[in-house]
Design a protein around this motif. Sequence first.
Motif, PDB file in Angstrom:
ATOM      1  N   ARG A 153      39.511  32.078  37.170  1.00 48.97           N
ATOM      2  CA  ARG A 153      39.612  33.108  38.059  1.00 48.97           C
ATOM      3  C   ARG A 153      37.609  33.468  38.676  1.00 48.97           C
ATOM      4  O   ARG A 153      38.194  33.898  38.084  1.00 48.97           O
ATOM      5  CB  ARG A 153      40.368  33.957  38.684  1.00 48.97           C
ATOM      6  N   SER A 154      37.804  33.437  39.971  1.00 47.63           N
ATOM      7  CA  SER A 154      36.410  34.450  39.330  1.00 47.63           C
ATOM      8  C   SER A 154      36.862  36.335  39.790  1.00 47.63           C
ATOM      9  O   SER A 154      37.122  36.644  40.744  1.00 47.63           O
ATOM     10  CB  SER A 154      36.032  34.414  41.184  1.00 47.63           C
ATOM     11  N   TRP A 155      36.386  36.965  38.658  1.00 48.25           N
ATOM     12  CA  TRP A 155      36.955  38.239  38.863  1.00 48.25           C
ATOM     13  C   TRP A 155      35.755  38.352  39.069  1.00 48.25           C
ATOM     14  O   TRP A 155      33.972  38.696  39.246  1.00 48.25           O
ATOM     15  CB  TRP A 155      36.694  38.321  37.481  1.00 48.25           C
ATOM     16  N   GLU A 156      35.573  39.511  40.723  1.00 43.45           N
ATOM     17  CA  GLU A 156      34.867  40.219  40.816  1.00 43.45           C
ATOM     18  C   GLU A 156      33.751  41.822  41.226  1.00 43.45           C
ATOM     19  O   GLU A 156      33.237  41.887  40.540  1.00 43.45           O
ATOM     20  CB  GLU A 156      34.661  40.520  42.866  1.00 43.45           C
ATOM     21  N   ASP A 157      35.073  42.726  39.959  1.00 44.72           N
ATOM     22  CA  ASP A 157      35.246  43.870  39.222  1.00 44.72           C
ATOM     23  C   ASP A 157      34.991  43.364  37.922  1.00 44.72           C
ATOM     24  O   ASP A 157      35.745  43.331  36.991  1.00 44.72           O
ATOM     25  CB  ASP A 157      35.757  44.544  39.655  1.00 44.72           C
ATOM     26  N   MET A 158      33.854  42.834  36.558  1.00 43.67           N
ATOM     27  CA  MET A 158      33.666  42.848  35.914  1.00 43.67           C
ATOM     28  C   MET A 158      34.003  44.023  34.862  1.00 43.67           C
ATOM     29  O   MET A 158      34.508  43.663  33.569  1.00 43.67           O
ATOM     30  CB  MET A 158      32.061  42.137  35.445  1.00 43.67           C
ATOM     31  N   GLY A 159      33.385  45.038  35.211  1.00 43.31           N
ATOM     32  CA  GLY A 159      33.597  46.109  35.021  1.00 43.31           C
ATOM     33  C   GLY A 159      35.555  46.211  34.866  1.00 43.31           C
ATOM     34  O   GLY A 159      35.956  47.083  34.083  1.00 43.31           O
ATOM     35  N   GLN A 160      35.892  45.944  35.720  1.00 45.95           N
ATOM     36  CA  GLN A 160      37.845  45.740  35.560  1.00 45.95           C
ATOM     37  C   GLN A 160      38.076  45.411  33.992  1.00 45.95           C
ATOM     38  O   GLN A 160      38.853  45.570  33.250  1.00 45.95           O
ATOM     39  CB  GLN A 160      38.095  45.251  36.650  1.00 45.95           C
ATOM     40  N   ILE A 161      37.444  44.423  34.214  1.00 47.21           N
ATOM     41  CA  ILE A 161      37.623  43.330  32.964  1.00 47.21           C
ATOM     42  C   ILE A 161      37.566  44.028  31.585  1.00 47.21           C
ATOM     43  O   ILE A 161      38.303  44.191  30.189  1.00 47.21           O
ATOM     44  CB  ILE A 161      36.949  41.913  32.754  1.00 47.21           C
TER      45      ILE A 161
END
Length: 304
Positions: A153-161
């Motif tokens: 998917r397109s993760w908008e918040d890389m910090g969340q990952i």
Amino acid sequence: MMRRRSTPWIHRNSRLLIGGIAILGALLTGYLTISKLSGGNVACPVSGCETVLSSQYATVFGQPLPLFGCLAYIAMAVFAFAPLAVAADHQKSLRRNLENNTWLLLLAGSTAMLVFSGYLMFLLAFQIKALCLYCLGSALFSASLFILTLIGRSWEDMGQIFFVTIVVGMVTLISTLGVYATANNPNPPSPSGTPITTTSSTAEIELAKYLKAKGVKMYGAFWCPHCHEQKEVFGKQAFSEINYVECADPKEPRRQLEVCQKAKIESYPTWEINGKLVEPGAKSLEELAKISGYKGSLKFQNKI
């Protein structure tokens, strides 16, 4: 006129791929779980599978480790397919919320499975020192689930990952080390083994005496749970008659003694009857009676 950007193929199909792999993982670990709970042996082209699945690392909280793996794969399949069960045309808000929440659950679950599988691979290579194709397959499934979750998917918040993977990974690793603290303890179980708690009837004692007279041997290790299970089936009085060969070195429990190396013992327990090695695994007394040609009473009180 601007052209609408199409959704990448992997984004359209990632949940189906994740769910499919999770189902395969559940089938694999489910088969191992049933085999272990039923006391049977798994089909494997290499001897290491049974060695690993009979080791002290193969049981957690008194249950076979594959059981927990099966539950984890089932959960991943549910997370993957849950949003697909909601009609996007009629329940857009519910579908969107399910997709967002389950992606986080998929990320957390796949991270935990990847870290745990990595630790198991470490045990295979440096502690157990055996090859288990089922374990390698499960590790491959776990890595695939993690990769597909990241690119699916397109993760908008890389910090969340980054935050989720680091926190879940650390918690999983610390929990795993805690669970296996006893198994990794440099002070191994007593070489005398776990005491036998069951008693023997006349039938068990007569079978044991017959096996001893025929020169039948049982090869085992004092740390092996299936060996203790086999002893419990005979009972304390009857097993004292069995010609038992201890294969584990008291000082280095994972090192096999020379007598068992010469006998080509690859996993425990293994019976030698009529000069031939029987397929490894705990046997019912009826099986041992049949294989050895015993014609006495089969009214055994202890069962596997």
